[in-house]
Every structure is written in structure tokens, then in C-alpha cells.
Design a protein around this motif. Structure first.
Motif, PDB file in Angstrom:
ATOM      1  N   THR A  34       0.869  -1.319  -0.151  1.00 32.83           N
ATOM      2  CA  THR A  34       0.284   0.089  -0.035  1.00 32.83           C
ATOM      3  C   THR A  34       0.953   1.108   0.004  1.00 32.83           C
ATOM      4  OG1 THR A  34      -0.405   0.018   2.315  1.00 32.83           O
ATOM      5  CG2 THR A  34      -1.879  -1.214   1.342  1.00 32.83           C
ATOM      6  N   GLY A  35       0.358   2.345  -0.537  1.00 27.49           N
ATOM      7  CA  GLY A  35       1.021   3.519  -0.497  1.00 27.49           C
ATOM      8  C   GLY A  35       0.100   4.706  -0.514  1.00 27.49           C
ATOM      9  N   TRP A  36       0.975   5.805  -0.424  1.00 27.85           N
ATOM     10  CA  TRP A  36       0.243   7.135  -0.284  1.00 27.85           C
ATOM     11  C   TRP A  36       0.529   8.036  -1.503  1.00 27.85           C
ATOM     12  CZ3 TRP A  36      -4.387   8.468   2.482  1.00 27.85           C
ATOM     13  CH2 TRP A  36      -4.678   7.747   3.358  1.00 27.85           C
ATOM     14  N   PHE A  37      -0.165   8.505  -2.266  1.00 26.50           N
ATOM     15  CA  PHE A  37       0.442   9.514  -3.185  1.00 26.50           C
ATOM     16  C   PHE A  37      -0.615  10.897  -2.797  1.00 26.50           C
ATOM     17  CE2 PHE A  37       1.294   5.671  -4.901  1.00 26.50           C
ATOM     18  CZ  PHE A  37       2.576   5.675  -5.784  1.00 26.50           C
ATOM     19  N   ARG A  38       0.098  11.969  -3.469  1.00 24.94           N
ATOM     20  CA  ARG A  38      -0.746  13.281  -3.131  1.00 24.94           C
ATOM     21  C   ARG A  38      -0.464  14.197  -4.580  1.00 24.94           C
ATOM     22  NH1 ARG A  38       3.471  16.335   1.050  1.00 24.94           N
ATOM     23  NH2 ARG A  38       5.259  16.650  -0.459  1.00 24.94           N
ATOM     24  N   GLN A  39      -1.529  14.962  -4.673  1.00 23.71           N
ATOM     25  CA  GLN A  39      -1.518  15.792  -6.032  1.00 23.71           C
ATOM     26  C   GLN A  39      -2.166  17.258  -5.568  1.00 23.71           C
ATOM     27  OE1 GLN A  39      -4.225  14.603  -9.261  1.00 23.71           O
ATOM     28  NE2 GLN A  39      -2.616  15.511 -10.718  1.00 23.71           N
ATOM     29  N   ALA A  40      -0.972  18.251  -5.454  1.00 21.51           N
ATOM     30  CA  ALA A  40      -1.219  19.665  -5.591  1.00 21.51           C
ATOM     31  C   ALA A  40      -1.945  20.129  -6.806  1.00 21.51           C
ATOM     32  CB  ALA A  40      -0.212  20.551  -5.016  1.00 21.51           C
ATOM     33  N   PRO A  41      -2.583  21.287  -6.830  1.00 16.84           N
ATOM     34  CA  PRO A  41      -3.170  22.100  -7.773  1.00 16.84           C
ATOM     35  C   PRO A  41      -1.950  22.319  -8.982  1.00 16.84           C
ATOM     36  CG  PRO A  41      -4.209  22.660  -5.810  1.00 16.84           C
ATOM     37  CD  PRO A  41      -2.969  21.857  -5.537  1.00 16.84           C
ATOM     38  N   GLY A  42      -2.185  21.867 -10.141  1.00 18.48           N
ATOM     39  CA  GLY A  42      -1.302  22.404 -11.165  1.00 18.48           C
ATOM     40  C   GLY A  42       0.140  21.331 -11.109  1.00 18.48           C
ATOM     41  N   GLU A  44       1.742  17.351 -10.752  1.00 21.34           N
ATOM     42  CA  GLU A  44       1.366  15.880 -11.139  1.00 21.34           C
ATOM     43  C   GLU A  44       1.357  15.049  -9.898  1.00 21.34           C
ATOM     44  OE1 GLU A  44       4.113  15.479 -15.361  1.00 21.34           O
ATOM     45  OE2 GLU A  44       4.658  14.434 -13.619  1.00 21.34           O
ATOM     46  N   ARG A  45       0.792  14.070  -9.858  1.00 20.50           N
ATOM     47  CA  ARG A  45       0.506  13.209  -8.517  1.00 20.50           C
ATOM     48  C   ARG A  45       2.058  12.752  -8.226  1.00 20.50           C
ATOM     49  NH1 ARG A  45      -4.512   9.368  -8.306  1.00 20.50           N
ATOM     50  NH2 ARG A  45      -3.584   8.509 -10.190  1.00 20.50           N
ATOM     51  N   GLU A  46       2.366  12.852  -7.240  1.00 21.55           N
ATOM     52  CA  GLU A  46       3.791  12.251  -6.652  1.00 21.55           C
ATOM     53  C   GLU A  46       3.586  11.244  -5.493  1.00 21.55           C
ATOM     54  OE1 GLU A  46       6.256  15.345  -5.127  1.00 21.55           O
ATOM     55  OE2 GLU A  46       4.383  16.135  -3.544  1.00 21.55           O
ATOM     56  N   PHE A  47       4.552  10.534  -5.299  1.00 21.10           N
ATOM     57  CA  PHE A  47       4.759   9.291  -4.330  1.00 21.10           C
ATOM     58  C   PHE A  47       4.884   9.917  -3.122  1.00 21.10           C
ATOM     59  CE2 PHE A  47       7.651   6.898  -1.789  1.00 21.10           C
ATOM     60  CZ  PHE A  47       7.047   5.900  -1.698  1.00 21.10           C
ATOM     61  N   ASN A 103      -1.002  -5.646  -5.681  1.00 27.51           N
ATOM     62  CA  ASN A 103      -0.648  -6.863  -5.462  1.00 27.51           C
ATOM     63  C   ASN A 103       0.767  -7.104  -5.761  1.00 27.51           C
ATOM     64  OD1 ASN A 103      -1.302  -9.372  -4.096  1.00 27.51           O
ATOM     65  ND2 ASN A 103      -1.881 -10.441  -6.222  1.00 27.51           N
ATOM     66  N   PHE A 104       1.338  -6.333  -6.635  1.00 24.61           N
ATOM     67  CA  PHE A 104       2.788  -6.567  -7.070  1.00 24.61           C
ATOM     68  C   PHE A 104       3.550  -5.316  -6.945  1.00 24.61           C
ATOM     69  CE2 PHE A 104      -0.195  -9.045  -9.750  1.00 24.61           C
ATOM     70  CZ  PHE A 104       0.344 -10.361  -9.492  1.00 24.61           C
ATOM     71  N   VAL A 105       3.350  -4.835  -5.983  1.00 23.50           N
ATOM     72  CA  VAL A 105       4.187  -3.392  -5.338  1.00 23.50           C
ATOM     73  C   VAL A 105       5.564  -4.166  -4.818  1.00 23.50           C
ATOM     74  CG1 VAL A 105       4.449  -1.605  -3.824  1.00 23.50           C
ATOM     75  CG2 VAL A 105       2.211  -2.075  -4.785  1.00 23.50           C
ATOM     76  N   THR A 106       6.654  -3.599  -5.404  1.00 26.84           N
ATOM     77  CA  THR A 106       7.979  -4.147  -5.165  1.00 26.84           C
ATOM     78  C   THR A 106       8.853  -2.985  -4.635  1.00 26.84           C
ATOM     79  OG1 THR A 106       9.094  -4.240  -7.126  1.00 26.84           O
ATOM     80  CG2 THR A 106       7.695  -6.090  -6.797  1.00 26.84           C
ATOM     81  N   GLU A 113       2.886   4.916 -10.082  1.00 21.26           N
ATOM     82  CA  GLU A 113       1.294   4.715  -9.988  1.00 21.26           C
ATOM     83  C   GLU A 113       1.147   3.666 -10.615  1.00 21.26           C
ATOM     84  OE1 GLU A 113       0.675   9.538 -10.437  1.00 21.26           O
ATOM     85  OE2 GLU A 113      -0.561   8.193 -11.247  1.00 21.26           O
ATOM     86  N   SER A 114       1.909   3.100 -11.741  1.00 21.75           N
ATOM     87  CA  SER A 114       1.487   1.716 -12.290  1.00 21.75           C
ATOM     88  C   SER A 114       1.421   0.566 -11.632  1.00 21.75           C
ATOM     89  CB  SER A 114       2.252   1.591 -13.575  1.00 21.75           C
ATOM     90  OG  SER A 114       3.551   1.623 -13.412  1.00 21.75           O
ATOM     91  N   ALA A 115       2.046   0.660 -10.364  1.00 19.85           N
ATOM     92  CA  ALA A 115       2.363  -0.531  -9.644  1.00 19.85           C
ATOM     93  C   ALA A 115       1.096  -0.887  -8.672  1.00 19.85           C
ATOM     94  CB  ALA A 115       3.520  -0.239  -8.638  1.00 19.85           C
TER      95      ALA A 115
END
Length: 129
Positions: A34-42, A44-47, A103-106, A113-115
Motif C-alpha cells: 500500500t502507498g500514499w500519493f498526493r497531488q497539489a493543484p497544477g 502531477e501526482r507524486e509518491f 498486489n505486485f508492489v515491490t 503509480e502503475s504498480a
């Protein structure tokens, strides 16, 4: 299929703290990284942070450099919940925070994001005086 629902966001002053929760459906949550990402206005979404799936013998936690020492990710498999404790919050932490699971986060793809196969709707965190 796993459904994720974030909560705990809100308005906080700089230096304050918030604890985000991500509640997951299903019986196999412990099998997912599991992970957390965030996206600020303007922007890209970041790890932000990730934690390895419980079935891995040696658990690992990963953090974006800017949040190391301030944020802590954890999980409670019995409650099917992952948390993000955020301390010493800064205005630049303002963003919509998303919980994700895969299920395939390594150890090599946890920042991508694709993970992740499942995503929550996000919860707004605003840090402002």
C-alpha cells in the motif's frame, strides 16, 4: 476487487499534525502493498510513502525525501486499514492525498503509480495559517 476510502483530511496550521486513514474492503488486504500519493493543484501526482505487503517476511517502509522524519505510514491488517501520520506539516504539503494498493508492489516499483491496482477518491489536506 479492493475498494479504498480515505478519511482524516482537513485544515491544519503549519507545524500541526493530521492522521489519514484508508479503509479497505476485502479479506486480502494484507496481501497488498500500500502507498500514499498526493497531488497539489497544477502539479502531477507524486509518491509520498509506501509499505510492503504483510506476506513479505521483512517489511519495508519507503518515503519521499521531503516527508522523511515527518510522516509515518503504518497498517492494521485486522482493521483492513492503512494510516499516514503526518507531523510538522508545511504549506507545501497541501494536496489531495490518495491511498493506493497493489498486489505486485515491490522495492523497485513502489514509487510508480502503475504498480498500484486500486485507488481511493482522495482526501484534501490543507496546511495554512
Amino acid at each position: 476487487q479492493v475498494q479504498l476510502v480515505e478519511s482524516g483530511g482537513g485544515l491544519v496550521q503549519p507545524g500541526g499534525s493530521l492522521r489519514l486513514s484508508c479503509a479497505a474492503s476485502g479479506r486480502t488486504f494484507s496481501s497488498y502493498g500500500t502507498g500514499w500519493f498526493r497531488q497539489a493543484p497544477g502539479k502531477e501526482r507524486e509518491f509520498v510513502a509506501a509499505i510492503s505487503r504483510s506476506e513479505i517476511i521483512t517489511r519495508s517502509e519507503y518515503y519521499q525525501d521531503s516527508v522523511k522524519g515527518r510522516f509515518a505510514i503504518s497498517r492494521d491488517n485486522a482493521k483492513n486499514t492503512v494510516y499516514l501520520q503526518m507531523n510538522s506539516l508545511k504549506p507545501e504539503d497541501t494536496a489531495v492525498y490518495y491511498c493506493a494498493a497493489g498486489n505486485f508492489v515491490t522495492y523497485t516499483n513502489y514509487k510508480q503509480e502503475s504498480a498500484y491496482d486500486y485507488w481511493g477518491q482522495g482526501t484534501q489536506v490543507t496546511v495554512s495559517s
